[in-house]
Design a protein around this motif. Structure first.
Motif, PDB file in Angstrom:
ATOM      1  N   LEU A   2      32.516  41.163  49.908  1.00 43.66           N
ATOM      2  CA  LEU A   2      33.789  40.493  50.205  1.00 43.66           C
ATOM      3  C   LEU A   2      33.817  40.063  51.675  1.00 43.66           C
ATOM      4  O   LEU A   2      33.367  40.797  52.554  1.00 43.66           O
ATOM      5  CB  LEU A   2      34.975  41.422  49.944  1.00 43.66           C
TER       6      LEU A   2
ATOM      7  N   THR B 213      39.106  32.729  52.140  1.00 40.57           N
ATOM      8  CA  THR B 213      38.703  32.925  50.741  1.00 40.57           C
ATOM      9  C   THR B 213      38.863  34.376  50.278  1.00 40.57           C
ATOM     10  O   THR B 213      38.577  34.680  49.117  1.00 40.57           O
ATOM     11  CB  THR B 213      37.233  32.497  50.534  1.00 40.57           C
TER      12      THR B 213
ATOM     13  N   LYS C 223      38.589  35.812  46.336  1.00 38.59           N
ATOM     14  CA  LYS C 223      37.410  36.625  46.007  1.00 38.59           C
ATOM     15  C   LYS C 223      37.806  38.056  45.663  1.00 38.59           C
ATOM     16  O   LYS C 223      37.189  38.682  44.800  1.00 38.59           O
ATOM     17  CB  LYS C 223      36.408  36.581  47.155  1.00 38.59           C
TER      18      LYS C 223
ATOM     19  N   LYS D  82      37.154  40.223  42.163  1.00 36.66           N
ATOM     20  CA  LYS D  82      36.606  41.583  42.111  1.00 36.66           C
ATOM     21  C   LYS D  82      37.515  42.504  41.283  1.00 36.66           C
ATOM     22  O   LYS D  82      37.020  43.359  40.545  1.00 36.66           O
ATOM     23  CB  LYS D  82      36.432  42.160  43.523  1.00 36.66           C
TER      24      LYS D  82
END
Length: 182
Positions: free
Chosen positions: A139, A146, A150, A154
């Motif tokens: 990450l 972002t 992201k 996850k």
């Protein structure tokens, strides 16, 4: 409030399920699919007449998986389970912070017949924590534009894995049993 008062004011399993708006189907799916392993320690738990106060919320992916496993173990060991909603019981969760800072859930408080705490488990089994740690290694920093997108991806990865990985269910079962059957 005392643990006894929290327990007496908490939701029954049926009431918890009835109020769920997120992950109800998924929790039920794991519950139906999980086959508890044979473990002699379960008989010992029956003799202890334990109760479990589960601090949880229906939106939590860890709770989705762990609660299903806990309920199977509780059936085997004849433990009564009640649910205290974390967001409505901050004074309770603040007594069980993860790493002293985080209101992570679920947290399971195991109590004897006198409502004395005998063990606390949560929020994750070691193998599940290793999976989460590994999956989040790439990450970007939180200030990266972002990051949120992201991070959501996850969370979805974890949700899907929790739903479809019996090895995680077994890890949770063993981890809880190791903690409470000492």
């Amino acid at each position: 409030m005392s643990l006894k008062e929290y327990f007496e004011n908490a939701l029954s399993v049926d009431a918890y399920k009835a109020q769920m708006k997120v992950n109800q189907t998924e929790m039920q799916q794991i519950y139906e699919q999980f086959e508890t392993p044979e473990d002699a320690r379960v008989a010992e738990l029956k003799d202890r007449h334990l109760r479990v106060l589960a601090i949880s919320e229906d939106w939590c992916g860890d709770a989705m998986m762990n609660n299903a496993v806990l309920l199977r173990l509780a059936e085997q060991a004849q433990m009564e389970v009640r649910f205290a909603l974390r967001d409505s019981n901050l004074d309770l969760i603040d007594q069980y912070l993860t790493n002293g800072t985080s209101r992570s859930i679920p947290i399971y408080i195991f109590m004897d017949e006198n409502f004395e705490e005998v063990a606390v488990w949560g929020p994750r089994a070691e193998g599940v924590q290793a999976f989460i740690t590994d999956s989040r290694q790439d990450l970007p920093p939180k200030d990266d534009p972002t990051f949120e997108e992201k991070s959501k991806a996850k969370h979805q990865l974890a949700h899907d894995a929790f739903l479809s990985t019996p090895a995680f269910w077994n890890d949770v079962y063993t981890s809880i049993l190791n903690k409470v059957a000492q």
